[in-house]
Design a protein around this motif. Sequence first.
Motif, PDB file in Angstrom:
ATOM      1  N   GLY A  78       0.762  -1.044  -0.056  1.00  0.00           N
ATOM      2  CA  GLY A  78      -0.089  -0.079  -0.150  1.00  0.00           C
ATOM      3  C   GLY A  78       0.780   1.357  -0.046  1.00  0.00           C
ATOM      4  N   ALA A  79       1.868   1.075  -0.910  1.00  0.00           N
ATOM      5  CA  ALA A  79       2.989   2.368  -0.630  1.00  0.00           C
ATOM      6  C   ALA A  79       2.185   3.670  -1.121  1.00  0.00           C
ATOM      7  CB  ALA A  79       4.107   1.901  -1.871  1.00  0.00           C
ATOM      8  N   GLY A  80       1.240   3.793  -1.710  1.00  0.00           N
ATOM      9  CA  GLY A  80       0.703   5.172  -2.038  1.00  0.00           C
ATOM     10  C   GLY A  80       1.467   5.956  -2.881  1.00  0.00           C
ATOM     11  N   THR A  81       2.260   7.111  -2.043  1.00  0.00           N
ATOM     12  CA  THR A  81       3.180   8.009  -3.025  1.00  0.00           C
ATOM     13  C   THR A  81       4.493   7.550  -3.068  1.00  0.00           C
ATOM     14  OG1 THR A  81       3.671   9.286  -0.723  1.00  0.00           O
ATOM     15  CG2 THR A  81       1.818  10.008  -1.983  1.00  0.00           C
ATOM     16  N   GLY A  82       4.790   6.405  -1.914  1.00  0.00           N
ATOM     17  CA  GLY A  82       6.168   5.781  -2.104  1.00  0.00           C
ATOM     18  C   GLY A  82       7.093   6.508  -1.263  1.00  0.00           C
ATOM     19  N   ILE A  83       6.824   7.254  -0.019  1.00  0.00           N
ATOM     20  CA  ILE A  83       7.841   8.221   0.385  1.00  0.00           C
ATOM     21  C   ILE A  83       8.353   7.356   1.211  1.00  0.00           C
ATOM     22  CG2 ILE A  83       6.163   8.778   2.077  1.00  0.00           C
ATOM     23  CD1 ILE A  83       7.753  11.297   2.507  1.00  0.00           C
ATOM     24  N   ASP A 146      13.839  -8.984   3.479  1.00  0.00           N
ATOM     25  CA  ASP A 146      14.171  -8.910   4.979  1.00  0.00           C
ATOM     26  C   ASP A 146      13.441  -7.932   5.788  1.00  0.00           C
ATOM     27  OD1 ASP A 146      17.008 -10.036   4.628  1.00  0.00           O
ATOM     28  OD2 ASP A 146      17.216  -8.126   3.446  1.00  0.00           O
ATOM     29  N   VAL A 147      12.597  -6.993   4.973  1.00  0.00           N
ATOM     30  CA  VAL A 147      11.628  -6.236   6.133  1.00  0.00           C
ATOM     31  C   VAL A 147      10.474  -5.933   4.828  1.00  0.00           C
ATOM     32  CG1 VAL A 147      11.382  -3.719   6.603  1.00  0.00           C
ATOM     33  CG2 VAL A 147      13.626  -4.873   7.011  1.00  0.00           C
ATOM     34  N   VAL A 148       9.384  -5.922   5.620  1.00  0.00           N
ATOM     35  CA  VAL A 148       8.062  -5.596   4.929  1.00  0.00           C
ATOM     36  C   VAL A 148       7.644  -4.254   5.655  1.00  0.00           C
ATOM     37  CG1 VAL A 148       5.677  -6.313   4.496  1.00  0.00           C
ATOM     38  CG2 VAL A 148       7.405  -8.082   4.468  1.00  0.00           C
ATOM     39  N   LEU A 149       7.096  -3.390   4.592  1.00  0.00           N
ATOM     40  CA  LEU A 149       6.858  -1.974   5.212  1.00  0.00           C
ATOM     41  C   LEU A 149       5.142  -1.588   5.064  1.00  0.00           C
ATOM     42  CD1 LEU A 149       9.746   0.029   4.346  1.00  0.00           C
ATOM     43  CD2 LEU A 149       9.342  -0.891   6.440  1.00  0.00           C
ATOM     44  N   GLY A 150       4.537  -1.038   5.910  1.00  0.00           N
ATOM     45  CA  GLY A 150       3.207  -0.700   5.696  1.00  0.00           C
ATOM     46  C   GLY A 150       3.057   0.820   6.449  1.00  0.00           C
ATOM     47  N   VAL A 177      10.821  -9.251   8.882  1.00  0.00           N
ATOM     48  CA  VAL A 177      10.292  -8.473   9.936  1.00  0.00           C
ATOM     49  C   VAL A 177       9.368  -7.284   9.183  1.00  0.00           C
ATOM     50  CG1 VAL A 177      10.582  -7.103  11.760  1.00  0.00           C
ATOM     51  CG2 VAL A 177      12.103  -8.974  11.458  1.00  0.00           C
ATOM     52  N   ALA A 178       8.078  -7.172   9.732  1.00  0.00           N
ATOM     53  CA  ALA A 178       7.179  -6.230   9.452  1.00  0.00           C
ATOM     54  C   ALA A 178       7.317  -4.931  10.228  1.00  0.00           C
ATOM     55  CB  ALA A 178       5.862  -6.698   8.885  1.00  0.00           C
ATOM     56  N   TYR A 179       7.424  -3.617   9.658  1.00  0.00           N
ATOM     57  CA  TYR A 179       7.237  -2.688  10.422  1.00  0.00           C
ATOM     58  C   TYR A 179       5.757  -1.892  10.022  1.00  0.00           C
ATOM     59  CZ  TYR A 179      11.751  -3.132  12.500  1.00  0.00           C
ATOM     60  OH  TYR A 179      12.910  -3.538  13.345  1.00  0.00           O
ATOM     61  N   LEU A 180       4.882  -1.766  10.727  1.00  0.00           N
ATOM     62  CA  LEU A 180       3.596  -1.184  10.252  1.00  0.00           C
ATOM     63  C   LEU A 180       3.355   0.102  11.094  1.00  0.00           C
ATOM     64  CD1 LEU A 180       1.700  -4.372  10.194  1.00  0.00           C
ATOM     65  CD2 LEU A 180       2.813  -3.184   8.214  1.00  0.00           C
ATOM     66  N   SER A 181       3.062   1.267  10.564  1.00  0.00           N
ATOM     67  CA  SER A 181       2.826   2.567  11.095  1.00  0.00           C
ATOM     68  C   SER A 181       1.124   2.762  10.884  1.00  0.00           C
ATOM     69  CB  SER A 181       3.751   3.529  10.658  1.00  0.00           C
ATOM     70  OG  SER A 181       3.549   4.754  11.235  1.00  0.00           O
ATOM     71  N   SER A 182       0.641   3.137  12.045  1.00  0.00           N
ATOM     72  CA  SER A 182      -1.027   3.506  11.722  1.00  0.00           C
ATOM     73  C   SER A 182      -1.368   4.522  12.630  1.00  0.00           C
ATOM     74  CB  SER A 182      -1.467   2.215  11.923  1.00  0.00           C
ATOM     75  OG  SER A 182      -1.381   1.041  10.984  1.00  0.00           O
ATOM     76  N   LYS A 183      -2.254   5.522  12.082  1.00  0.00           N
ATOM     77  CA  LYS A 183      -3.184   6.175  12.889  1.00  0.00           C
ATOM     78  C   LYS A 183      -4.136   5.257  13.345  1.00  0.00           C
ATOM     79  CE  LYS A 183      -4.892  10.385  13.367  1.00  0.00           C
ATOM     80  NZ  LYS A 183      -4.238  11.556  13.513  1.00  0.00           N
ATOM     81  N   MET A 184      -4.515   5.269  14.642  1.00  0.00           N
ATOM     82  CA  MET A 184      -5.160   4.198  15.636  1.00  0.00           C
ATOM     83  C   MET A 184      -6.649   4.524  15.592  1.00  0.00           C
ATOM     84  SD  MET A 184      -3.069   2.208  15.860  1.00  0.00           S
ATOM     85  CE  MET A 184      -3.514   0.748  17.058  1.00  0.00           C
ATOM     86  N   ARG A 185      -7.150   4.383  14.521  1.00  0.00           N
ATOM     87  CA  ARG A 185      -8.648   4.959  14.251  1.00  0.00           C
ATOM     88  C   ARG A 185      -9.733   3.902  14.813  1.00  0.00           C
ATOM     89  NH1 ARG A 185      -5.854   5.992   9.453  1.00  0.00           N
ATOM     90  NH2 ARG A 185      -5.795   8.184   8.899  1.00  0.00           N
ATOM     91  N   ARG A 186     -10.267   4.111  16.027  1.00  0.00           N
ATOM     92  CA  ARG A 186     -11.269   2.972  16.517  1.00  0.00           C
ATOM     93  C   ARG A 186     -12.629   3.002  15.635  1.00  0.00           C
ATOM     94  NH1 ARG A 186     -10.071   1.034  20.875  1.00  0.00           N
ATOM     95  NH2 ARG A 186      -8.380   1.614  22.393  1.00  0.00           N
ATOM     96  N   GLU A 187     -12.894   3.909  14.791  1.00  0.00           N
ATOM     97  CA  GLU A 187     -14.034   3.902  14.179  1.00  0.00           C
ATOM     98  C   GLU A 187     -13.858   3.024  13.060  1.00  0.00           C
ATOM     99  OE1 GLU A 187     -11.905   7.566  12.454  1.00  0.00           O
ATOM    100  OE2 GLU A 187     -12.199   6.461  14.533  1.00  0.00           O
TER     101      GLU A 187
END
Length: 226
Positions: A78-83, A146-150, A177-187
């Motif tokens: 889900g790279a989007g802009t790829g930054i 080696d690494v999966v990003l999201g 190893v995966a590194y996942l960064s998320s806005k924690m949206r409860r909704e």
Amino acid sequence: MTMTGDEECVFPAEDGLFADTFSEDSMYKFIGQELKISQVFGANLGVAAPVWDAALHLCRYFEEQSFELRGKRIIELGAGTGIVGILAARLGAHVTLTDLPLAVDQLQSNVSANAPPSGWPSGDPPAVLPLSWGQDQRRFPSDWWDVVLGADIVYLSETYPLLLETLAHLCEKSGAVAYLSSKMRREHGTPGFYEDCLPRRFLVELVARDAKQNINIYKASLRREH
């Protein structure tokens, strides 16, 4: 980290939100790398158009942790802009950027715009490929990464089983190893993905949290069956 443009992106996914297509270029700097990222709005990209804050947090995490990216074999979902992936490639990683087919052109454009004058350190530019979770992940090797990003890819509950299946495949034989960064949206049930869904297959560790912006970064390793 310095940047221009709006730090907080709020972009509803409704089709037809913009009558005309337009692009917005922003400059970012992480780990000594200046990145020019174009965001194309009104081209039916929806949530793939903006640079999301969770992506910037992941870049900043790598900077603050002095994370060694050179030589790593990295795939971004889900790279989007790829930054995030482009930053990794500028620092010497072998990178594959993936997203739905509609986002491929934007990704490729940003890769081209950020090619170092002396060439990509790994010898090759990031590969840009379509990947629909749960459908065609087996076109990608399970013994290579080696690494999966999201970054901010956990927001639609109906996709969570598909994302889990894709992550498990990519980490299955490689020990990635995966590194996942998320806005924690409860909704949107984002906390539930990390508390209930992901731990079914992965060992999950919270490695960073920004309480003000409600953004978490998780490290996940596939559970090994004995």
